[in-house]
Design an enzyme around this catalytic site. Sequence first.
Site, PDB file in Angstrom:
ATOM      1  N   GLU A 232       7.326  14.519  27.719  1.00  0.00           N
ATOM      2  CA  GLU A 232       8.235  15.340  26.905  1.00  0.00           C
ATOM      3  C   GLU A 232       7.515  15.916  25.703  1.00  0.00           C
ATOM      4  O   GLU A 232       7.755  17.065  25.325  1.00  0.00           O
ATOM      5  CB  GLU A 232       9.426  14.494  26.436  1.00  0.00           C
ATOM      6  CG  GLU A 232      10.537  15.296  25.773  1.00  0.00           C
ATOM      7  CD  GLU A 232      10.362  15.477  24.260  1.00  0.00           C
ATOM      8  OE1 GLU A 232      11.122  16.267  23.667  1.00  0.00           O
ATOM      9  OE2 GLU A 232       9.464  14.828  23.673  1.00  0.00           O
ATOM     10  N   GLU A 233       6.638  15.136  25.100  1.00  0.00           N
ATOM     11  CA  GLU A 233       5.927  15.622  23.923  1.00  0.00           C
ATOM     12  C   GLU A 233       5.004  16.778  24.260  1.00  0.00           C
ATOM     13  O   GLU A 233       4.606  17.532  23.373  1.00  0.00           O
ATOM     14  CB  GLU A 233       5.124  14.482  23.273  1.00  0.00           C
ATOM     15  CG  GLU A 233       5.960  13.338  22.736  1.00  0.00           C
ATOM     16  CD  GLU A 233       6.876  13.739  21.588  1.00  0.00           C
ATOM     17  OE1 GLU A 233       6.789  14.895  21.119  1.00  0.00           O
ATOM     18  OE2 GLU A 233       7.688  12.901  21.160  1.00  0.00           O
TER      19      GLU A 233
END
Length: 889
Positions: A232-233
């Site tokens: 996600e990052e």
Amino acid sequence: MESDTAVRRIKPPGTPRYGAEDGDGACGRNCGDNGYSGDPKRKPEVRLLLLREGLAAALLSGFVLLLWGLVHLSLQQLVIGKPSGEFNAERARRHLEQITGVGPRPVGSQENEVLTVGYLLEQIEDIRARTAAGPHQVTVDVQRPTGSFSIDFLGGFTSFYDRVTNIAVKLEPKRGAQHLMLANCHFDTVANSPGASDDAVSCAVMLEVLHSLANQSTPLHHGVVFLFNGAEENVLQASHGFITQHPWAKQVRAFINLEAAGVGGKEVVFQTGPENPWLVQAYVHAAKHPFASVVGQEVFQSGVIPSDTDFRIYRDFGNIPGIDLAFIENGFIYHTKYDTANRILTDSIQRAGDNILAVLKHLVTSEKLADSSEYRHGNMVFFDLLGVIAVAYPARVGTIINYMVAAATFLYLAKKASLPGNRGGRYVRDLACATGVAVLGWFVTLLLVLIVALLITLLGRSMFWYTHFYAAICLYGAAATGKMILIHTLAKNLYYGGVRLVELGDLYFDVSLLLWCCSLVWLTQRGLCSAYVPMLMVAFPLVTRLLLTTEFKHRGASLKYSGLYLLGLALPYLHFMFLIWVVFEIFTPIMGRSGTEIPPEVVMASLVTLAIVFLSSYFLHFVYLVRSTKWILAALGSLFVVMFLLVSAGLFFPYSGNPNSPRPKRIFLQHTTRTFHNLQGQVESRDSGIWINSFDFTAVQHITPQIPEINDSIRTRCREDRPFCGYPWFLPVKFLSRKNWYLPAPEVSPGSPVDFSLMSKEETSWGTVKMTFSVKGPSHMSLYLMPHRGASLSTWSLGDGTPQFDLNGEYFVFYSHGLDAAKWTFWFEIQPPTEPDPAGPEGMISVAISTHYFFGEDRRTAQLEEMLRKFPIWAFPSSWVSTYDMYRY
């Protein structure tokens, strides 16, 4: 406060004015004009009460402080009532500690792809084995997708990912399920943070929710997919891989996304939909500790907050509705080394688990999940009251309520305008004039406070409030409050010299009511659900005023009237002060990571002033109901002067390394080697250094005294003829941080250097040039494409095939991969310029590739380590090794 027998003499008005309203338009027997009988030689006797200055100040400040205290008390009350025992927060905490115990987990690292994945699979298998005899079945699938997409976040760029990791767990009845609910968290982190709040705690909560649901004796009606997302990052890559490629995605009807923009505290619902009001109704009905705001949703979706979540991916690429929750408190340590498990209270885990479990249980037994399209249309107005209860109703109902409240307000004002003493447009003219005074006063106040903010900036004291928040309230709040009171005091004494004070108090209440009503109508017409806020700020004061008409008519600003008036304002003001807390809780930390170009004093001064303006709106009429304001003005002026001197003297240092409450300065360091090739492929120039970026407005002002070699003599300049100024930007954020520094250092020699090559170059029959490249490098790379003047990209192999350029007309491609990724091959077609640009670079396009080594042996160099040791305890330097290679074609 004056006694009942007190007599105040004022100038006789030329004609009778409007009074406190009754059936005849008079204010009572023998006081229609406060004793004025129409004889201009007779001084009127005013027997209506006025407040003492000290009492008025005590009442209003006590009221505000009491409500502010209630807001903070509610925020500390994480769990209401005793836990039911369905969700075990202690077991979830053990998961949290195990996940964060491996350290930072960037995509591609052993910590993310092997250790964390192994732990999660082990726990999921244990749950599956223990519940095998029950009515549910647990299916696990480890997905490693490859894909590409474009997104308009940070000005617009394209993302490419290869073999990132998803762990998808499907819980369903043994007979199977046709419809699925999705719960999403992510276990990866940024490179220098253990990521306890963002987002390990959510994965720990999801493990325990899975455990609880799997152990239920009653089978679920629908299934649940628990997605433990491993990228996600890297700008939402893994969620895109799941929703566009996983076979279970087609059965997903709705989702819950668990995120963080802070560390601990309460998780707030800040996005829902799109449309599908049944999801909000499910949360309101089921959540045990509600905490939600449609205001947050509309602010977040406006793009004011520089952040995004997987919610966007599921909404835009999966076309499914959902609920987005996030921890928002203490954003000062978000994405830093301080985001550790011990900072998250067990009660925070308990409340999040209780809420997620209850909402999921409600949704997987709901018939609406099976055919959500039938319930799709419409939005919801939703908010909570101090986390005790949640309120939700359809937006169309809200529109009706809003217009009914607005109509009642205009009816109230029209009735006052029609009274015998106010005919001929007198009241309307006075109301318009008073409204002008109020609005002009607000603009003048804002302007003068911004001048103070500019002075603070010029004195080099920006962000003094970053660690000392209430210093900003004392400085800018005292300036704003004092200026508004001064403006209305001057208006009362000079402009309104012959008007009874009780009438002016009545008039300025109507002004506040009118302005809030106008904002209510405007927001409603724009279709914003946040219009419920001005609706509350109109309805409650209007009803309060109507109920207190008789008291005000006969006694004026008596203690009873003042107390009951404030009591009537309590509920809307309490909610409004909670919203003010949310604004400061979010935007104060954001100023520490919003780049070098946004002046934080302007932002903070504006926020404080606007908060004062909104809160003081219904207090304005008290300025006209007090005998004097000189001591209040003297106190506010003294407070402002003292604070201005203290701030100017530098007594409020912006940052803190206190381990109990850190407020670190964020700074990024890359030890990089840059190589520039000409059109013939030869090396044109080559250099190495430590490239330094500060992500707040103070730049290196406070760093230089600690590390003298980092100073403005090594500040860089953007080379416009090189892609992204010729520096290795990890994300396309150069517009946020135009101030950076380059300290010469030895070359870097990564163990796995980048292999970048042009595989083919051919002219097409339609007049373009197709160029194909291959790249092999570390897990994180950035590709920059800069067509020269007259040339343009027409298509490429990335995203949807349409090149997505950034704010400056360049193209940024974010690349990442998990384990065992193959070479990255891509192509693009470029339309050559009709004629070369003599002032520009050679060729038709500049292509640059930067590599970023976030973990392992390649991440550090001796020079970086030496530099890091020099930073003070209040700084958080985030560092890695990178390279930048540019080619002309």
